[in-house]
Design a protein around this motif. Structure first.
Motif, mmCIF file in Angstrom:
data_model
loop_
_atom_site.group_PDB
_atom_site.id
_atom_site.type_symbol
_atom_site.label_atom_id
_atom_site.label_comp_id
_atom_site.label_asym_id
_atom_site.label_seq_id
_atom_site.Cartn_x
_atom_site.Cartn_y
_atom_site.Cartn_z
ATOM 1 N N PHE A 1 -3.883 3.983 4.048
ATOM 2 C CA PHE A 1 -5.101 4.061 3.233
ATOM 3 C C PHE A 1 -6.231 4.862 3.864
ATOM 4 N N TYR B 1 -11.180 -3.324 0.954
ATOM 5 C CA TYR B 1 -11.192 -2.010 1.593
ATOM 6 C C TYR B 1 -11.968 -2.053 2.908
ATOM 7 N N SER C 1 0.810 -1.230 0.000
ATOM 8 C CA SER C 1 0.000 0.000 0.000
ATOM 9 C C SER C 1 0.837 1.271 0.000
ATOM 10 N N VAL D 1 -0.445 4.528 -1.979
ATOM 11 C CA VAL D 1 -1.730 5.162 -1.711
ATOM 12 C C VAL D 1 -1.522 6.588 -1.189
ATOM 13 N N LEU E 1 -8.968 11.055 -0.907
ATOM 14 C CA LEU E 1 -8.589 10.091 -1.934
ATOM 15 C C LEU E 1 -9.792 9.728 -2.806
ATOM 16 N N ARG E 2 -9.522 9.462 -4.061
ATOM 17 C CA ARG E 2 -10.566 8.982 -4.971
ATOM 18 C C ARG E 2 -10.424 7.468 -5.104
ATOM 19 N N TRP E 3 -11.480 6.764 -4.701
ATOM 20 C CA TRP E 3 -11.486 5.314 -4.756
ATOM 21 C C TRP E 3 -12.465 4.822 -5.815
ATOM 22 N N GLN E 4 -12.113 3.745 -6.475
ATOM 23 C CA GLN E 4 -13.046 3.009 -7.319
ATOM 24 C C GLN E 4 -13.061 1.573 -6.808
ATOM 25 N N PHE E 5 -14.225 1.160 -6.308
ATOM 26 C CA PHE E 5 -14.335 -0.152 -5.684
ATOM 27 C C PHE E 5 -14.807 -1.183 -6.708
ATOM 28 N N HIS F 1 -7.835 5.322 -7.106
ATOM 29 C CA HIS F 1 -7.310 4.133 -6.444
ATOM 30 C C HIS F 1 -8.298 2.982 -6.631
ATOM 31 N N ARG G 1 -13.805 -3.872 -3.186
ATOM 32 C CA ARG G 1 -14.582 -3.305 -2.080
ATOM 33 C C ARG G 1 -14.443 -4.161 -0.824
#
Length: 263
Positions: A146, A127, A109, A112, A151-155, A120, A124
């Motif tokens: 993390f 996370y 990680s 991150v 932060l921009r996350w895409q799960f 990111h 899911r």
């Protein structure tokens, strides 16, 4: 795919015991394992895969990683952090569009939050588990990495069964491979000249796991770990892929590391 390149990096190594990597083996013998991470340069945006250990932890390893360093002792210099190593290729943090994470253990990680324009990508399930892991797994997660604002996350939902194709051209696909963790994923990289490479992450610590002669020393589910190897082996047989295991010191020596690359 002419402009697509895969770079292999190493953010130092970790000192541990053989039984930490190969369950019930080694009789307490020491082992030094590489800590790999990867860069895929692509016309639609560059992606860092994992990122190794966080360079910030080196000033106070116990304060950053906790008692985990008693089992996995980092051997790393600040210039082996992912941002510093990318700079040797002339890349700045804003040149990275995506950070794709096999899972959120602290030796994966380290990228991150280092790249302000990056999305990111993580499963899911991984996370959510990282914020409330079971006791035996808690030491492997460094929440400092993390749990960051902004932060921009895409799960991703790998349990649905289909690989996630990041660019839509087959160059980088995420494959759900639970077992080491509940939400682990591996990556298939398809290159024009080098063919397909499987970045297995910790779904395959070493070739002992690939060849079914040892289980990983740390896992969430032995059954899922075995079945994920079987899934990756089937993909490798169909595509003629080259396997890149997660922490195999012997196998790692055979690969071309940055500034060299695969294309």
């Amino acid at each position: 795919m002419n402009d697509i390149r895969l770079y292999l990096f190493q953010s130092g190594s970790q000192l541990c015991k053989v039984h930490d990597i190969k369950m019930n083996q080694g009789c307490g013998q020491d082992m030094e394992i590489p800590v790999p991470w990867f860069l895929l340069m692509h016309p639609k945006g560059n992606v860092v895969i994992d990122g190794g250990l966080a360079a910030e932890g080196l000033a106070d390893p116990r304060g950053y990683w906790g008692d985990a360093i008693d089992a996995y002792r980092p051997r790393m210099r600040p210039e082996q952090g992912c941002v510093a190593q990318l700079a040797t290729l002339g890349l700045s943090p804003r040149d990275i569009r995506y950070v794709a994470l096999s899972h959120l253990h602290c030796d994966h990680s380290g990228a991150v939050g280092r790249f302000p324009d990056a999305v990111h990508l993580v499963q899911r399930r991984e996370y959510e588990y990282a914020f409330a892991p079971d006791w035996f797994a808690a030491g492997a997660y460094a929440r400092k990495d993390f749990d960051r604002a902004g932060l921009r996350w895409q799960f991703l939902d790998g349990e649905a069964g289909q690989p996630f194709d990041l660019y839509g051209d087959g160059a980088l696909q995420a494959v759900f491979t639970p077992g080491h963790t509940l939400g682990h994923q591996s990556f298939l990289v398809t290159l024009r000249n080098s063919g397909t490479m499987i970045l297995a992450g910790d779904a395959v610590y070493t070739l002992d796991h690939w060849n079914e002669t040892a289980l990983p020393g740390l896992l969430a589910s032995a059954v899922d770990a075995v079945r994920s190897v079987q899934k990756l082996r089937a993909l490798a047989e169909r595509s003629g892929a080259t396997l890149v295991p997660g922490h195999d010191p012997e196998a790692w020596r055979r690969f071309r590391l940055a500034p060299g690359y695969y294309d």
